[in-house]
Design a protein around this motif. Structure first.
Motif, PDB file in Angstrom:
ATOM      1  N   ILE A 102      19.137  64.411  68.335  1.00 20.23           N
ATOM      2  CA  ILE A 102      19.608  63.955  69.645  1.00 20.23           C
ATOM      3  C   ILE A 102      21.129  63.836  69.618  1.00 20.23           C
ATOM      4  N   PHE A 103      21.665  63.342  68.514  1.00 25.74           N
ATOM      5  CA  PHE A 103      23.119  63.214  68.427  1.00 25.74           C
ATOM      6  C   PHE A 103      23.805  64.575  68.449  1.00 25.74           C
ATOM      7  N   VAL A 104      23.137  65.605  67.977  1.00 29.91           N
ATOM      8  CA  VAL A 104      23.701  66.956  68.106  1.00 29.91           C
ATOM      9  C   VAL A 104      23.871  67.300  69.581  1.00 29.91           C
ATOM     10  N   GLN A 105      22.872  66.960  70.399  1.00 28.51           N
ATOM     11  CA  GLN A 105      22.974  67.184  71.840  1.00 28.51           C
ATOM     12  C   GLN A 105      24.137  66.389  72.435  1.00 28.51           C
ATOM     13  N   LEU A 106      24.261  65.135  72.025  1.00 28.82           N
ATOM     14  CA  LEU A 106      25.327  64.290  72.554  1.00 28.82           C
ATOM     15  C   LEU A 106      26.703  64.786  72.114  1.00 28.82           C
ATOM     16  N   ILE A 107      26.794  65.287  70.889  1.00 27.20           N
ATOM     17  CA  ILE A 107      28.062  65.838  70.394  1.00 27.20           C
ATOM     18  C   ILE A 107      28.469  67.048  71.218  1.00 27.20           C
ATOM     19  N   GLN A 108      27.524  67.947  71.484  1.00 26.36           N
ATOM     20  CA  GLN A 108      27.825  69.141  72.269  1.00 26.36           C
ATOM     21  C   GLN A 108      28.202  68.805  73.701  1.00 26.36           C
ATOM     22  N   ALA A 109      27.683  67.679  74.209  1.00 27.71           N
ATOM     23  CA  ALA A 109      27.997  67.276  75.579  1.00 27.71           C
ATOM     24  C   ALA A 109      29.472  66.940  75.747  1.00 27.71           C
ATOM     25  N   TRP A 110      30.141  66.511  74.662  1.00 27.43           N
ATOM     26  CA  TRP A 110      31.579  66.235  74.776  1.00 27.43           C
ATOM     27  C   TRP A 110      32.345  67.491  75.182  1.00 27.43           C
ATOM     28  N   ASP A 111      31.862  68.658  74.760  1.00 28.88           N
ATOM     29  CA  ASP A 111      32.538  69.910  75.125  1.00 28.88           C
ATOM     30  C   ASP A 111      32.527  70.126  76.632  1.00 28.88           C
ATOM     31  N   VAL A 112      31.456  69.669  77.278  1.00 32.76           N
ATOM     32  CA  VAL A 112      31.377  69.809  78.738  1.00 32.76           C
ATOM     33  C   VAL A 112      32.366  68.850  79.398  1.00 32.76           C
ATOM     34  N   LEU A 113      32.367  67.587  78.953  1.00 35.94           N
ATOM     35  CA  LEU A 113      33.285  66.617  79.554  1.00 35.94           C
ATOM     36  C   LEU A 113      34.735  66.995  79.305  1.00 35.94           C
ATOM     37  N   ALA A 114      34.995  67.668  78.184  1.00 37.29           N
ATOM     38  CA  ALA A 114      36.365  68.054  77.850  1.00 37.29           C
ATOM     39  C   ALA A 114      36.937  69.098  78.813  1.00 37.29           C
ATOM     40  N   THR A 115      36.094  69.673  79.649  1.00 36.68           N
ATOM     41  CA  THR A 115      36.612  70.584  80.677  1.00 36.68           C
ATOM     42  C   THR A 115      37.300  69.816  81.803  1.00 36.68           C
ATOM     43  N   LEU A 116      37.184  68.489  81.796  1.00 32.29           N
ATOM     44  CA  LEU A 116      37.865  67.640  82.772  1.00 32.29           C
ATOM     45  C   LEU A 116      39.290  67.401  82.284  1.00 32.29           C
ATOM     46  N   THR A 117      40.268  67.863  83.020  1.00 31.67           N
ATOM     47  CA  THR A 117      41.660  67.725  82.599  1.00 31.67           C
ATOM     48  C   THR A 117      42.197  66.349  82.985  1.00 31.67           C
ATOM     49  N   PRO A 118      43.292  65.900  82.363  1.00 28.54           N
ATOM     50  CA  PRO A 118      43.878  64.604  82.719  1.00 28.54           C
ATOM     51  C   PRO A 118      44.208  64.495  84.206  1.00 28.54           C
ATOM     52  N   ALA A 119      44.776  65.552  84.782  1.00 33.89           N
ATOM     53  CA  ALA A 119      45.135  65.507  86.209  1.00 33.89           C
ATOM     54  C   ALA A 119      43.896  65.358  87.079  1.00 33.89           C
ATOM     55  N   GLU A 120      42.808  66.039  86.706  1.00 34.71           N
ATOM     56  CA  GLU A 120      41.570  65.946  87.490  1.00 34.71           C
ATOM     57  C   GLU A 120      40.971  64.550  87.391  1.00 34.71           C
ATOM     58  N   TYR A 121      40.962  63.983  86.183  1.00 33.24           N
ATOM     59  CA  TYR A 121      40.388  62.650  86.001  1.00 33.24           C
ATOM     60  C   TYR A 121      41.172  61.595  86.783  1.00 33.24           C
ATOM     61  N   MET A 122      42.482  61.707  86.777  1.00 34.36           N
ATOM     62  CA  MET A 122      43.298  60.715  87.474  1.00 34.36           C
ATOM     63  C   MET A 122      43.081  60.746  88.978  1.00 34.36           C
ATOM     64  N   GLU A 123      42.516  61.827  89.500  1.00 34.83           N
ATOM     65  CA  GLU A 123      42.232  61.910  90.931  1.00 34.83           C
ATOM     66  C   GLU A 123      41.171  60.893  91.365  1.00 34.83           C
ATOM     67  N   PHE A 124      40.268  60.527  90.444  1.00 35.10           N
ATOM     68  CA  PHE A 124      39.208  59.589  90.841  1.00 35.10           C
ATOM     69  C   PHE A 124      39.083  58.386  89.902  1.00 35.10           C
ATOM     70  N   ARG A 125      39.955  58.257  88.910  1.00 39.76           N
ATOM     71  CA  ARG A 125      39.842  57.171  87.934  1.00 39.76           C
ATOM     72  C   ARG A 125      39.845  55.796  88.599  1.00 39.76           C
ATOM     73  N   ASP A 126      40.615  55.618  89.645  1.00 37.33           N
ATOM     74  CA  ASP A 126      40.721  54.302  90.275  1.00 37.33           C
ATOM     75  C   ASP A 126      39.391  53.802  90.834  1.00 37.33           C
ATOM     76  N   VAL A 127      38.496  54.731  91.226  1.00 37.10           N
ATOM     77  CA  VAL A 127      37.234  54.286  91.835  1.00 37.10           C
ATOM     78  C   VAL A 127      36.297  53.678  90.793  1.00 37.10           C
ATOM     79  N   LEU A 128      36.596  53.866  89.506  1.00 35.65           N
ATOM     80  CA  LEU A 128      35.759  53.292  88.458  1.00 35.65           C
ATOM     81  C   LEU A 128      35.929  51.775  88.367  1.00 35.65           C
TER      82      LEU A 128
END
Length: 290
Positions: A102-128
């Motif tokens: 299962i942790f192998v699946q979770l490790i690979q999932a970081w690669d998907v989230l890493a497609t989110l760039t800093p500029a893109e994340y900052m567009e919605f970070r405040d709503v968190l």
């Protein structure tokens, strides 16, 4: 099924007859469907972005799927702990091997989230707001059942009485490693009694008597084969867990750098400190002595 349908399509009238026959099975009126069994209406309607930014659904789904995997991890770890206590080591090892995968699946999932760039994340970070993965009660439960206990980590969950109570129980119960040490005692490899009787609400601290017990197992694998196998499954599990933590650090650093986390933690600095935590320290240290 798709292969059969494709073959029937080359047979002219056979295709029509197959379609008619299959059609008799397409209606799910009065039957439990795939979506019913998996409660997909609830699962797929559980994503509620708070911004109009295209990338927020990625952030939400990434964390929701991680929580689903952690639910299964907890199920398997509880089962493995109970199995070790019953001397059913084969069953426990199967469960622990599953968690490592299962942790192998979770490790690979970081690669998907890493497609989110800093500029893109900052567009919605405040709503968190102040929400943060640091507040995940399931992650905290995983930490507690693995022996990395800290009563202060109960505080973020005081407003959820049922969750708080479950974490309090885990804080007081023996960890997965604790039941493994009790097993060593039952096999005559007695770690120090005072160490076994320590305050279980405190983080695990390595002990020389435990190292000697595991060293005896590794130096006489033939006699202690099942204990040796269990030890290697524990190491395999922690290896995967460490890699998941490292992937977490790297991904967060890539997206937000060293700014503070939304939940008030030091962000990457906090995650880097967690990399130093060893769950089963004696099993790593004996490797220099075998």
């Amino acid at each position: 099924m798709s292969g059969d349908a494709g073959t029937a399509g080359t047979l002219g009238f056979g295709h029509q007859r197959t379609a008619e026959a299959d059609g008799a099975h397409l209606s799910m009126a009065g039957e439990m469907s795939y979506g019913d069994y998996l409660a997909l209406d609830q699962v797929l309607s559980a994503q509620h972005p708070l911004s109009d930014h295209h990338d927020e659904p990625l952030f939400i789904i990434q964390h929701q799927t991680s929580e689903l995997w952690m639910k299964l991890i907890l199920h398997e770890l509880r089962g493995a702990r109970a199995a070790i206590a019953r001397d059913e080591l084969g069953r426990a090892e199967k469960m622990m091997a599953r968690v490592a995968r299962i942790f192998v699946q979770l490790i690979q999932a970081w690669d998907v989230l890493a497609t989110l760039t800093p500029a893109e994340y900052m567009e919605f970070r405040d709503v968190l707001g102040k929400s943060s993965g640091f507040q995940s009660h399931q992650y905290r439960a995983v930490e507690f059942i693995l022996g990395n206990k800290n009563a202060a980590m109960l505080r973020p969950h005081e407003h959820r009485p049922a969750i708080h109570a479950d974490l309090q129980t885990l804080l007081k119960e023996p960890s997965l490693y604790d039941v493994a040490l009790e097993l060593l005692k039952r096999r005559g490899l007695a770690p120090d009694e005072a160490h076994l009787g320590r305050d279980l609400t405190q983080p695990y601290r390595q002990h020389a008597s435990v190292e000697e017990a595991w060293l005896a197992v590794y130096r006489d694998v033939g006699t202690y084969w099942d204990l040796y196998q269990l030890a290697e499954k524990l190491v395999d599990f922690e290896d995967a867990f460490r890699k998941w933590r490292f992937g977490h650090v790297t991904t967060v650093a890539r997206i937000i750098g060293y700014r503070r986390g939304t939940g008030g933690t030091s962000g990457v600095a906090y995650l880097e400190a967690m990399l130093k935590v060893r769950l089963f320290p004696e099993l790593w240290d004996i490797r220099t002595r075998i």
